[in-house]
Motif scaffolding. Structure first.
Motif, PDB file in Angstrom:
ATOM      1  N   TRP A  58       0.812  -1.215   0.000  1.00 44.99           N
ATOM      2  CA  TRP A  58       0.000   0.000   0.000  1.00 44.99           C
ATOM      3  C   TRP A  58       0.845   1.264   0.000  1.00 44.99           C
ATOM      4  CZ3 TRP A  58      -4.724  -1.019  -1.285  1.00 44.99           C
ATOM      5  CH2 TRP A  58      -5.293  -2.254  -0.936  1.00 44.99           C
ATOM      6  N   LEU A  59       2.062   1.183   0.481  1.00 44.88           N
ATOM      7  CA  LEU A  59       2.943   2.353   0.560  1.00 44.88           C
ATOM      8  C   LEU A  59       4.329   1.933   0.065  1.00 44.88           C
ATOM      9  CD1 LEU A  59       2.937   5.316   1.590  1.00 44.88           C
ATOM     10  CD2 LEU A  59       3.851   4.447   3.756  1.00 44.88           C
ATOM     11  N   PRO A  60       4.537   1.912  -1.257  1.00 45.16           N
ATOM     12  CA  PRO A  60       5.751   1.333  -1.824  1.00 45.16           C
ATOM     13  C   PRO A  60       6.981   2.237  -1.743  1.00 45.16           C
ATOM     14  CG  PRO A  60       4.355   2.150  -3.578  1.00 45.16           C
ATOM     15  CD  PRO A  60       3.591   2.356  -2.304  1.00 45.16           C
ATOM     16  N   PHE A  61       7.305   2.705  -0.527  1.00 48.52           N
ATOM     17  CA  PHE A  61       8.478   3.546  -0.303  1.00 48.52           C
ATOM     18  C   PHE A  61       9.320   2.898   0.792  1.00 48.52           C
ATOM     19  CE2 PHE A  61       4.974   6.633  -1.361  1.00 48.52           C
ATOM     20  CZ  PHE A  61       5.323   6.737  -2.697  1.00 48.52           C
ATOM     21  N   ALA A  62      10.253   2.037   0.382  1.00 47.36           N
ATOM     22  CA  ALA A  62      10.965   1.178   1.326  1.00 47.36           C
ATOM     23  C   ALA A  62      11.726   1.967   2.379  1.00 47.36           C
ATOM     24  CB  ALA A  62      11.923   0.262   0.559  1.00 47.36           C
ATOM     25  N   SER A  63      12.501   2.969   1.949  1.00 46.78           N
ATOM     26  CA  SER A  63      13.332   3.720   2.899  1.00 46.78           C
ATOM     27  C   SER A  63      12.480   4.538   3.860  1.00 46.78           C
ATOM     28  CB  SER A  63      14.301   4.636   2.139  1.00 46.78           C
ATOM     29  OG  SER A  63      15.166   3.893   1.320  1.00 46.78           O
ATOM     30  N   SER A  64      11.392   5.128   3.369  1.00 48.03           N
ATOM     31  CA  SER A  64      10.527   5.936   4.231  1.00 48.03           C
ATOM     32  C   SER A  64       9.824   5.075   5.276  1.00 48.03           C
ATOM     33  CB  SER A  64       9.491   6.685   3.385  1.00 48.03           C
ATOM     34  OG  SER A  64      10.123   7.591   2.513  1.00 48.03           O
ATOM     35  N   VAL A  65       9.371   3.888   4.869  1.00 49.76           N
ATOM     36  CA  VAL A  65       8.740   2.973   5.824  1.00 49.76           C
ATOM     37  C   VAL A  65       9.737   2.571   6.908  1.00 49.76           C
ATOM     38  CG1 VAL A  65       7.752   0.663   6.099  1.00 49.76           C
ATOM     39  CG2 VAL A  65       7.022   2.108   4.200  1.00 49.76           C
ATOM     40  N   THR A  66      10.967   2.268   6.495  1.00 51.53           N
ATOM     41  CA  THR A  66      11.991   1.889   7.468  1.00 51.53           C
ATOM     42  C   THR A  66      12.329   3.057   8.381  1.00 51.53           C
ATOM     43  OG1 THR A  66      12.914   0.353   5.847  1.00 51.53           O
ATOM     44  CG2 THR A  66      14.283   0.887   7.739  1.00 51.53           C
ATOM     45  N   MET A 226      18.880   6.578   7.341  1.00 54.93           N
ATOM     46  CA  MET A 226      17.648   6.220   6.643  1.00 54.93           C
ATOM     47  C   MET A 226      16.992   7.449   6.018  1.00 54.93           C
ATOM     48  SD  MET A 226      17.509   3.006   6.703  1.00 54.93           S
ATOM     49  CE  MET A 226      16.137   3.179   5.591  1.00 54.93           C
ATOM     50  N   PHE A 227      17.112   8.596   6.695  1.00 47.23           N
ATOM     51  CA  PHE A 227      16.564   9.831   6.132  1.00 47.23           C
ATOM     52  C   PHE A 227      17.291  10.200   4.836  1.00 47.23           C
ATOM     53  CE2 PHE A 227      16.488  14.455   5.658  1.00 47.23           C
ATOM     54  CZ  PHE A 227      15.125  14.694   5.672  1.00 47.23           C
ATOM     55  N   VAL A 228      18.611  10.033   4.836  1.00 47.66           N
ATOM     56  CA  VAL A 228      19.398  10.317   3.626  1.00 47.66           C
ATOM     57  C   VAL A 228      18.988   9.385   2.492  1.00 47.66           C
ATOM     58  CG1 VAL A 228      21.716  10.234   2.619  1.00 47.66           C
ATOM     59  CG2 VAL A 228      21.363  11.302   4.855  1.00 47.66           C
ATOM     60  N   LEU A 229      18.838   8.095   2.783  1.00 49.56           N
ATOM     61  CA  LEU A 229      18.454   7.130   1.751  1.00 49.56           C
ATOM     62  C   LEU A 229      17.079   7.459   1.172  1.00 49.56           C
ATOM     63  CD1 LEU A 229      19.677   3.740   3.295  1.00 49.56           C
ATOM     64  CD2 LEU A 229      20.652   4.965   1.341  1.00 49.56           C
ATOM     65  N   ALA A 230      16.142   7.818   2.051  1.00 44.75           N
ATOM     66  CA  ALA A 230      14.797   8.173   1.579  1.00 44.75           C
ATOM     67  C   ALA A 230      14.844   9.428   0.713  1.00 44.75           C
ATOM     68  CB  ALA A 230      13.864   8.374   2.763  1.00 44.75           C
ATOM     69  N   SER A 231      15.684  10.382   1.103  1.00 47.25           N
ATOM     70  CA  SER A 231      15.790  11.627   0.338  1.00 47.25           C
ATOM     71  C   SER A 231      16.456  11.391  -1.013  1.00 47.25           C
ATOM     72  CB  SER A 231      16.592  12.667   1.138  1.00 47.25           C
ATOM     73  OG  SER A 231      15.950  12.954   2.363  1.00 47.25           O
ATOM     74  N   LEU A 232      17.501  10.557  -1.039  1.00 46.27           N
ATOM     75  CA  LEU A 232      18.189  10.273  -2.295  1.00 46.27           C
ATOM     76  C   LEU A 232      17.265   9.593  -3.294  1.00 46.27           C
ATOM     77  CD1 LEU A 232      21.693   9.048  -1.042  1.00 46.27           C
ATOM     78  CD2 LEU A 232      21.154  11.212  -2.162  1.00 46.27           C
ATOM     79  N   ASP A 233      16.326   8.808  -2.762  1.00 45.27           N
ATOM     80  CA  ASP A 233      15.372   8.113  -3.633  1.00 45.27           C
ATOM     81  C   ASP A 233      14.143   8.969  -3.944  1.00 45.27           C
ATOM     82  OD1 ASP A 233      14.773   5.910  -5.170  1.00 45.27           O
ATOM     83  OD2 ASP A 233      13.622   4.920  -3.594  1.00 45.27           O
ATOM     84  N   SER A 234      14.154  10.216  -3.409  1.00 47.58           N
ATOM     85  CA  SER A 234      13.043  11.164  -3.620  1.00 47.58           C
ATOM     86  C   SER A 234      11.710  10.600  -3.165  1.00 47.58           C
ATOM     87  CB  SER A 234      12.954  11.557  -5.107  1.00 47.58           C
ATOM     88  OG  SER A 234      14.162  12.144  -5.543  1.00 47.58           O
ATOM     89  N   GLU A 235      11.734   9.756  -2.143  1.00 45.50           N
ATOM     90  CA  GLU A 235      10.487   9.125  -1.689  1.00 45.50           C
ATOM     91  C   GLU A 235       9.482  10.119  -1.113  1.00 45.50           C
ATOM     92  OE1 GLU A 235      12.010   4.583  -0.812  1.00 45.50           O
ATOM     93  OE2 GLU A 235      11.366   5.849   0.849  1.00 45.50           O
ATOM     94  N   PRO A 236       9.930  11.114  -0.295  1.00 43.31           N
ATOM     95  CA  PRO A 236       8.917  12.062   0.201  1.00 43.31           C
ATOM     96  C   PRO A 236       8.195  12.780  -0.935  1.00 43.31           C
ATOM     97  CG  PRO A 236      10.952  12.234   1.459  1.00 43.31           C
ATOM     98  CD  PRO A 236      11.248  11.359   0.273  1.00 43.31           C
ATOM     99  N   THR A 237       8.935  13.166  -1.998  1.00 41.57           N
ATOM    100  CA  THR A 237       8.323  13.843  -3.141  1.00 41.57           C
ATOM    101  C   THR A 237       7.384  12.916  -3.884  1.00 41.57           C
ATOM    102  OG1 THR A 237      10.340  15.148  -3.366  1.00 41.57           O
ATOM    103  CG2 THR A 237       8.813  15.149  -5.228  1.00 41.57           C
ATOM    104  N   LYS A 238       7.814  11.668  -4.076  1.00 40.51           N
ATOM    105  CA  LYS A 238       6.954  10.694  -4.752  1.00 40.51           C
ATOM    106  C   LYS A 238       5.644  10.510  -4.009  1.00 40.51           C
ATOM    107  CE  LYS A 238      10.755   7.930  -6.653  1.00 40.51           C
ATOM    108  NZ  LYS A 238      11.435   6.610  -6.570  1.00 40.51           N
TER     109      LYS A 238
END
Length: 257
Positions: A58-66, A226-238
């Motif tokens: 339901w929320l396909p953002f691996a780094s953000s979930v972690t 984990m915040f850096v990884l999520a940001s590099l993958d642009s997950e918050p924007t996605k």
């Protein structure tokens, strides 16, 4: 999410059974406690895989979930500490330094685990995780001064190897795509093998006086990474830009083969 426990089969179950029967009452209680701890760890670990798989559906953002998980775990431990419900070691730089390498491996391992759950089903991740004693037993002997697996342990490891090979042989995804079907599970396998081996070294060299200490050290120190990884993958924007219906329809496989 503290230091992982991946015990290699250095002692056969029958030997442990005999030792438990011969042990004094106090030691028998200790054996029972260890057995219950292993069962609970297995239950929690397996349940976590299922929960993560459903969450990523339901929320396909691996780094953000972690990231949310490590923040929640850190907050829970700190709340327990300040409410007087948990005894927790203080964050000390001399103890933080040895944890930095472990935290890097932990962060990458969790991310690889999540990525593997996105592209593969739960059974595949469980098979690769179950096969880690094959690597950990060798790494322990080479770098931690442990004995190489004895005859009975070797038989157990061979059984694990045969089981993993049998799964791959019958996996339709592997048959259709080839080795690339296991790209993230293989990355996860190697990272977690290093993480578990180094984690055992940390336990024996860094003196923390509470069970909650390693949990806090591992999760709190993982938050920036984990915040850096999520940001590099642009997950918050996605997450903000994507249509909610597209998220719910993400092509994540949750069914069994």
């Amino acid at each position: 999410r503290g230091l992982p426990d991946c015990t290699t089969p250095s002692a056969a179950p029958r030997e442990r059974e005999i030792l438990g029967a011969m042990a004094p009452p106090g030691e028998q209680a200790s054996v029972l406690k260890i057995g219950l701890s292993i069962l609970m760890y297995s239950f929690c670990s397996g349940s976590m895989l299922l929960v993560n798989k459903l969450t990523l559906h339901w929320l396909p953002f691996a780094s953000s979930v972690t990231l949310a998980q490590v923040i929640a775990t850190s907050a829970f431990v700190l709340a327990g500490k300040y409410l007087g419900l948990l005894q927790v070691d203080e964050m000390v730089w001399d103890k933080i330094k040895p944890y930095l390498i472990y935290v890097a491996a932990f962060t990458l391992g969790v991310m690889a685990n999540m990525k593997a759950l996105v592209v593969a089903n739960v059974e595949t991740v469980i098979v690769f995780r179950a096969a880690t004693p094959l690597a950990v037993s060798m790494l322990e002997a080479m770098f931690l001064g442990r004995h190489y697996p004895n005859a009975r342990s070797s038989v157990a490891l061979v059984v694990i190897c045969i089981g993993a090979a049998g799964y791959v042989w019958s996996d339709k995804e592997f048959e259709n795509i080839g080795i690339m079907a296991y790209f993230w599970p293989i990355i996860y396998f190697f990272i977690i093998a290093f993480e578990m081996t180094y984690g055992k070294k940390i336990v024996s060299t860094v003196s923390l006086g509470t069970l909650s200490g390693p949990v806090l050290y591992t999760n709190l120190l993982s938050v920036p990474a984990m915040f850096v990884l999520a940001s590099l993958d642009s997950e918050p924007t996605k997450g903000l830009l994507e249509n909610p219906s597209q998220q719910c329809g993400a092509p994540n496989r949750i069914e069994s083969k």
